[in-house]
Design a protein around this motif. Sequence first.
Motif, PDB file in Angstrom:
ATOM      1  N   ALA A 368      12.342  -5.124  -4.258  1.00  0.00           N
ATOM      2  CA  ALA A 368      11.298  -5.571  -3.324  1.00  0.00           C
ATOM      3  C   ALA A 368       9.918  -5.181  -3.836  1.00  0.00           C
ATOM      4  N   GLN A 369       9.812  -4.002  -4.411  1.00  0.00           N
ATOM      5  CA  GLN A 369       8.532  -3.537  -4.924  1.00  0.00           C
ATOM      6  C   GLN A 369       8.054  -4.414  -6.089  1.00  0.00           C
ATOM      7  N   LYS A 370       8.967  -4.771  -6.963  1.00  0.00           N
ATOM      8  CA  LYS A 370       8.597  -5.635  -8.086  1.00  0.00           C
ATOM      9  C   LYS A 370       8.114  -7.000  -7.598  1.00  0.00           C
ATOM     10  N   GLU A 371       8.791  -7.519  -6.579  1.00  0.00           N
ATOM     11  CA  GLU A 371       8.376  -8.812  -6.033  1.00  0.00           C
ATOM     12  C   GLU A 371       6.991  -8.709  -5.394  1.00  0.00           C
ATOM     13  N   ALA A 372       6.770  -7.633  -4.631  1.00  0.00           N
ATOM     14  CA  ALA A 372       5.462  -7.454  -3.983  1.00  0.00           C
ATOM     15  C   ALA A 372       4.362  -7.289  -5.031  1.00  0.00           C
ATOM     16  N   GLU A 373       4.631  -6.530  -6.070  1.00  0.00           N
ATOM     17  CA  GLU A 373       3.611  -6.285  -7.087  1.00  0.00           C
ATOM     18  C   GLU A 373       3.324  -7.527  -7.922  1.00  0.00           C
ATOM     19  N   SER A 374       4.239  -8.493  -7.900  1.00  0.00           N
ATOM     20  CA  SER A 374       3.957  -9.755  -8.592  1.00  0.00           C
ATOM     21  C   SER A 374       2.837 -10.529  -7.897  1.00  0.00           C
ATOM     22  N   HIS A 375       2.575 -10.183  -6.637  1.00  0.00           N
ATOM     23  CA  HIS A 375       1.477 -10.802  -5.874  1.00  0.00           C
ATOM     24  C   HIS A 375       0.182 -10.013  -6.003  1.00  0.00           C
ATOM     25  N   GLY A 376       0.252  -8.846  -6.661  1.00  0.00           N
ATOM     26  CA  GLY A 376      -0.939  -8.048  -6.866  1.00  0.00           C
ATOM     27  C   GLY A 376      -0.850  -6.678  -6.227  1.00  0.00           C
ATOM     28  N   THR A 377      -1.673  -5.757  -6.719  1.00  0.00           N
ATOM     29  CA  THR A 377      -1.804  -4.420  -6.139  1.00  0.00           C
ATOM     30  C   THR A 377      -3.288  -4.172  -5.894  1.00  0.00           C
ATOM     31  N   LEU A 378      -3.637  -2.957  -5.553  1.00  0.00           N
ATOM     32  CA  LEU A 378      -5.025  -2.654  -5.201  1.00  0.00           C
ATOM     33  C   LEU A 378      -5.998  -3.014  -6.319  1.00  0.00           C
ATOM     34  N   HIS A 379      -5.627  -2.716  -7.548  1.00  0.00           N
ATOM     35  CA  HIS A 379      -6.563  -2.897  -8.659  1.00  0.00           C
ATOM     36  C   HIS A 379      -6.139  -3.972  -9.650  1.00  0.00           C
ATOM     37  N   ALA A 380      -5.095  -4.701  -9.356  1.00  0.00           N
ATOM     38  CA  ALA A 380      -4.630  -5.711 -10.318  1.00  0.00           C
ATOM     39  C   ALA A 380      -3.977  -6.874  -9.595  1.00  0.00           C
ATOM     40  N   GLY A 381      -4.147  -8.075 -10.152  1.00  0.00           N
ATOM     41  CA  GLY A 381      -3.472  -9.246  -9.606  1.00  0.00           C
ATOM     42  C   GLY A 381      -4.199  -9.891  -8.451  1.00  0.00           C
ATOM     43  N   GLY A 382      -3.468 -10.746  -7.738  1.00  0.00           N
ATOM     44  CA  GLY A 382      -4.055 -11.545  -6.670  1.00  0.00           C
ATOM     45  C   GLY A 382      -4.511 -10.731  -5.477  1.00  0.00           C
ATOM     46  N   LYS A 383      -5.578 -11.206  -4.859  1.00  0.00           N
ATOM     47  CA  LYS A 383      -6.122 -10.545  -3.674  1.00  0.00           C
ATOM     48  C   LYS A 383      -6.422 -11.591  -2.597  1.00  0.00           C
ATOM     49  N   PRO A 384      -6.533 -11.169  -1.360  1.00  0.00           N
ATOM     50  CA  PRO A 384      -6.919 -12.118  -0.305  1.00  0.00           C
ATOM     51  C   PRO A 384      -8.276 -12.739  -0.626  1.00  0.00           C
ATOM     52  N   SER A 385      -8.492 -13.934  -0.133  1.00  0.00           N
ATOM     53  CA  SER A 385      -9.764 -14.606  -0.352  1.00  0.00           C
ATOM     54  C   SER A 385     -10.868 -13.941   0.470  1.00  0.00           C
ATOM     55  N   THR A 386     -12.067 -13.896  -0.094  1.00  0.00           N
ATOM     56  CA  THR A 386     -13.224 -13.375   0.653  1.00  0.00           C
ATOM     57  C   THR A 386     -13.438 -14.186   1.926  1.00  0.00           C
ATOM     58  N   ARG A 387     -13.055 -15.441   1.873  1.00  0.00           N
ATOM     59  CA  ARG A 387     -13.217 -16.312   3.050  1.00  0.00           C
ATOM     60  C   ARG A 387     -12.407 -15.794   4.244  1.00  0.00           C
ATOM     61  N   ASP A 388     -11.301 -15.099   3.949  1.00  0.00           N
ATOM     62  CA  ASP A 388     -10.417 -14.648   5.021  1.00  0.00           C
ATOM     63  C   ASP A 388     -11.099 -13.696   5.998  1.00  0.00           C
ATOM     64  N   MET A 389     -12.098 -12.951   5.536  1.00  0.00           N
ATOM     65  CA  MET A 389     -12.745 -11.997   6.438  1.00  0.00           C
ATOM     66  C   MET A 389     -13.555 -12.698   7.536  1.00  0.00           C
TER      67      MET A 389
END
Length: 410
Positions: A368-389
Amino acid sequence: MADAGMLRFHVPEPEVRPGGTPDFSNVTIAAAGSVPRPDIDVDPRTIRDMAFSIIRVLNRDGEAVGPWAGLLSSEELLEGLRHMMTLRTFDARMQMAQRQGKTSFYMQHLGEEAVSCAFRKALEPGDMNFPTYRQAGLLIADGYPMVTMMNQIYSNEADPLKGRQLPIMYSSKEHGFFSISGNLATQYIQAVGWAMASAISNDSKIAAAWIGDGSTAESDFHSALVFASTYKAPVVLNVVNNQWAISTFQGIARGGSGTFAARGLGFGIPSLRVDGNDYLAVHAVAKWAAERARKNLGPTLVEYVTYRAGAHSSSDDPSAYRPKTESDAWPLGDPIVRLKNHLIGLGVWSDERHAQAEAEILDMVIAAQKEAESHGTLHAGGKPSTRDMFEGLYAEMPPHLRRQRQQAGV
């Protein structure tokens, strides 16, 4: 008249400071099976003493005894053991991820797994929990996807809350888990209000409020008890007494009441204390309190006597305010070990099967952790869009926010 002398200001002190020998001699523990199980419609005035005892089911030999025993099958207990083991493994991996810089913050449940995991199995679909940051077991025991929990912790592109909450502040209406608030005690009065609304609308759903021992010093705790008792709100008022707030022992918030459960007595609320490291006892008391709420008998206050074995959070160093070996001396033991021994005694579990289950759960959590990290972590990978705020708050966005979004180019 004799001179009384100068007044002296009193500040409660813990029994032991760092470097001392752990001492829990002040914790009076009733024998397993010795506390009676009253009728659901009992007059609160007749069970006042239950606010000062501790309901226990598992004895020192791992046997289930007394009037609160016998509510769960072996299959249900095995499921409960797996839930607690999963939460502990999840905790260890996420704590490690925080140390690796993959998330900014984490809070463990070490030693408290039975409280939330067992309580969840006493609820029904549609009931709503108003939790603190240490009740992730409510989600795990209800089948909430672990990958989704990790996505929220990592604040990555798949975070269901789109990076707008602190790590571990989950939210899921479908799983009866109200959005966590970082402001202490606000969830208590919210839970009572939700329960009152359920009753006003003639619904059948009940609420469960959660709070730590330290936060009971907040005014919202007392306001919640006033409203719950006055309007007989269908709510279970849970107090998790894990002996320590952030760095302050329980005596500061408890004051002179003796126990946290005793706080409910002045409001006419039936108040019970339960061994929070006994899965069977937690479930039995939760079931009793939930049934009272469903039968329009009003609120119940439940104090879970447990121990925070880990740090308050990843930002905390408990060795600064308590002995390092204090958790080993806690007289009510480890909730996972106690349920494991009980199941072995029943002949439905073994040390070998337990070791195998630990390995299987670790593999599952790592996957599960590997799958989650494929979507990004705090300092690497995908992040929510700025528009979301800017989304999800107003039906019609105010002009000043519309201008800020335009300036941000999103």
